[in-house]
Scaffold this motif. Structure first.
Motif, PDB file in Angstrom:
ATOM      1  N   UNK A 248       7.831   6.666   0.505  1.00  0.00           N
ATOM      2  CA  UNK A 248       7.191   7.972   0.686  1.00  0.00           C
ATOM      3  C   UNK A 248       6.448   8.028   2.025  1.00  0.00           C
ATOM      4  N   UNK A 249       5.706   6.967   2.337  1.00  0.00           N
ATOM      5  CA  UNK A 249       4.961   6.939   3.600  1.00  0.00           C
ATOM      6  C   UNK A 249       5.901   7.045   4.796  1.00  0.00           C
ATOM      7  N   UNK A 250       7.011   6.317   4.737  1.00  0.00           N
ATOM      8  CA  UNK A 250       7.944   6.289   5.862  1.00  0.00           C
ATOM      9  C   UNK A 250       8.786   7.555   5.943  1.00  0.00           C
ATOM     10  N   UNK A 251       9.356   7.958   4.825  1.00  0.00           N
ATOM     11  CA  UNK A 251      10.340   9.041   4.823  1.00  0.00           C
ATOM     12  C   UNK A 251       9.694  10.422   4.835  1.00  0.00           C
ATOM     13  N   UNK A 252       8.666  10.618   4.019  1.00  0.00           N
ATOM     14  CA  UNK A 252       8.026  11.932   3.942  1.00  0.00           C
ATOM     15  C   UNK A 252       7.000  12.142   5.053  1.00  0.00           C
ATOM     16  N   UNK A 253       6.253  11.082   5.380  1.00  0.00           N
ATOM     17  CA  UNK A 253       5.133  11.232   6.308  1.00  0.00           C
ATOM     18  C   UNK A 253       5.350  10.520   7.639  1.00  0.00           C
ATOM     19  N   UNK A 254       6.524   9.882   7.795  1.00  0.00           N
ATOM     20  CA  UNK A 254       6.925   9.236   9.050  1.00  0.00           C
ATOM     21  C   UNK A 254       5.872   8.235   9.544  1.00  0.00           C
ATOM     22  N   UNK A 255       5.369   7.455   8.611  1.00  0.00           N
ATOM     23  CA  UNK A 255       4.468   6.366   8.959  1.00  0.00           C
ATOM     24  C   UNK A 255       5.273   5.076   9.101  1.00  0.00           C
ATOM     25  N   UNK A 256       4.751   4.129   9.861  1.00  0.00           N
ATOM     26  CA  UNK A 256       5.430   2.846  10.024  1.00  0.00           C
ATOM     27  C   UNK A 256       5.245   2.027   8.753  1.00  0.00           C
ATOM     28  N   UNK A 257       6.237   2.088   7.886  1.00  0.00           N
ATOM     29  CA  UNK A 257       6.204   1.351   6.626  1.00  0.00           C
ATOM     30  C   UNK A 257       7.616   0.856   6.336  1.00  0.00           C
ATOM     31  N   UNK A 258       7.713  -0.289   5.686  1.00  0.00           N
ATOM     32  CA  UNK A 258       9.006  -0.913   5.424  1.00  0.00           C
ATOM     33  C   UNK A 258       9.176  -1.127   3.928  1.00  0.00           C
ATOM     34  N   UNK A 259      10.013  -0.334   3.306  1.00  0.00           N
ATOM     35  CA  UNK A 259      10.255  -0.449   1.873  1.00  0.00           C
ATOM     36  C   UNK A 259      11.395  -1.441   1.642  1.00  0.00           C
ATOM     37  N   UNK A 260      11.064  -2.620   1.165  1.00  0.00           N
ATOM     38  CA  UNK A 260      12.076  -3.659   0.993  1.00  0.00           C
ATOM     39  C   UNK A 260      12.634  -3.613  -0.426  1.00  0.00           C
ATOM     40  N   UNK A 261      13.880  -3.161  -0.550  1.00  0.00           N
ATOM     41  CA  UNK A 261      14.580  -3.184  -1.832  1.00  0.00           C
ATOM     42  C   UNK A 261      15.532  -4.370  -1.831  1.00  0.00           C
ATOM     43  N   UNK A 262      16.408  -4.434  -2.831  1.00  0.00           N
ATOM     44  CA  UNK A 262      17.335  -5.571  -2.924  1.00  0.00           C
ATOM     45  C   UNK A 262      18.279  -5.618  -1.731  1.00  0.00           C
ATOM     46  N   UNK A 263      18.679  -4.455  -1.222  1.00  0.00           N
ATOM     47  CA  UNK A 263      19.591  -4.421  -0.073  1.00  0.00           C
ATOM     48  C   UNK A 263      18.920  -4.996   1.178  1.00  0.00           C
ATOM     49  N   UNK A 264      17.720  -4.536   1.463  1.00  0.00           N
ATOM     50  CA  UNK A 264      17.018  -4.997   2.660  1.00  0.00           C
ATOM     51  C   UNK A 264      16.657  -6.476   2.534  1.00  0.00           C
ATOM     52  N   UNK A 265      16.258  -6.884   1.343  1.00  0.00           N
ATOM     53  CA  UNK A 265      15.928  -8.300   1.122  1.00  0.00           C
ATOM     54  C   UNK A 265      17.153  -9.175   1.392  1.00  0.00           C
ATOM     55  N   UNK A 266      18.305  -8.744   0.892  1.00  0.00           N
ATOM     56  CA  UNK A 266      19.540  -9.514   1.091  1.00  0.00           C
ATOM     57  C   UNK A 266      19.948  -9.546   2.561  1.00  0.00           C
ATOM     58  N   UNK A 267      19.971  -8.391   3.206  1.00  0.00           N
ATOM     59  CA  UNK A 267      20.390  -8.322   4.608  1.00  0.00           C
ATOM     60  C   UNK A 267      19.450  -9.138   5.494  1.00  0.00           C
ATOM     61  N   UNK A 268      18.163  -9.044   5.259  1.00  0.00           N
ATOM     62  CA  UNK A 268      17.184  -9.746   6.086  1.00  0.00           C
ATOM     63  C   UNK A 268      17.345 -11.248   5.985  1.00  0.00           C
TER      64      UNK A 268
END
Length: 212
Positions: free
Chosen positions: A125-145
């Motif tokens: 919500x912070x990143x997508x709605x309010x364009x704040x620098x925030x990193x939402x790590x889901x299973x996809x991002x955790x795996x790729x990282x």
């Protein structure tokens, strides 16, 4: 992984998709918040189907609160865990009205105080709605990282903090979307599509697949 590789990874992801967006359908910060709560352990496609029925009828905290748990459940019963999600959404709507005048708060602490909202949901919500620098790590991002060695970590918070530190600043605001989409469609869990991957030559995964 060195800084030059990281920079080139995001340069290419940006080149291929200059304006990445979430695949959840929404038209306001509130609609996004509810969609993200509903998306836990569910696909964006299933959530979008449910909210396409729900939002024309109720897309404000008061309107959803007026539906009640039973009424809301009728719209979201095709989504996994819909009973508990309905209770959380109703309680969240009540708290938004009581504490925030019906508006979605713009701080992590206030968001995480809402039922059904954890660190990942707050970051989305912070990143997508309010364009704040925030990193939402889901299973996809955790795996790729971890798989690429972009930002390895033992848990999602470790990966989140490392990504915030190592992703080039020019790309940080949209990095969350690029990494999710890359994990969802290319660097997939069972078998990464290395032969179709734009960053294969930069990736440090040792067990790359030979075909796509």
């Amino acid at each position: 992984m060195n800084a030059a590789k990281r920079l080139e990874i995001f340069r290419r992801l940006h080149e291929d998709n200059p304006d990445p967006k979430t695949e959840l359908a929404y038209a306001s910060p509130f609609e996004l918040l509810i969609a993200v709560i509903l998306s836990a352990q569910a696909t964006d496609v299933s959530v979008n189907k449910a909210t396409a029925r729900l939002y024309p009828v109720a897309n404000t905290p008061q309107a959803i609160l007026d539906l009640g748990v039973a009424g809301l459940s009728e719209y979201i019963k095709t989504i996994g865990l819909y009973n508990s999600k309905a209770k959380n959404v109703i309680e969240t709507c009540r708290l938004l009205l009581e504490r925030h005048g019906g508006a979605v708060p713009e701080t992590r602490e206030e968001l995480e105080a809402l039922p059904g909202v954890g660190r990942k949901t707050a970051n989305v919500v912070l990143n997508t709605a309010f364009r704040q620098l925030a990193m939402a790590v889901d299973t996809h991002i955790f795996r790729v990282s971890n798989r690429t060695n972009l930002a390895p970590g033992k848990n999602v918070v470790e990966v989140e903090l490392k990504l915030l530190k190592v992703v080039p600043k020019d790309f940080l605001l949209d990095a969350h979307h690029w990494l999710i989409l890359h994990g969802r469609y290319v660097c997939q869990a069972r078998k990464p599509r290395c032969g179709s991957c734009r960053i294969e030559d930069l990736c440090e995964y040792k067990a790359k697949t030979s075909d796509d």
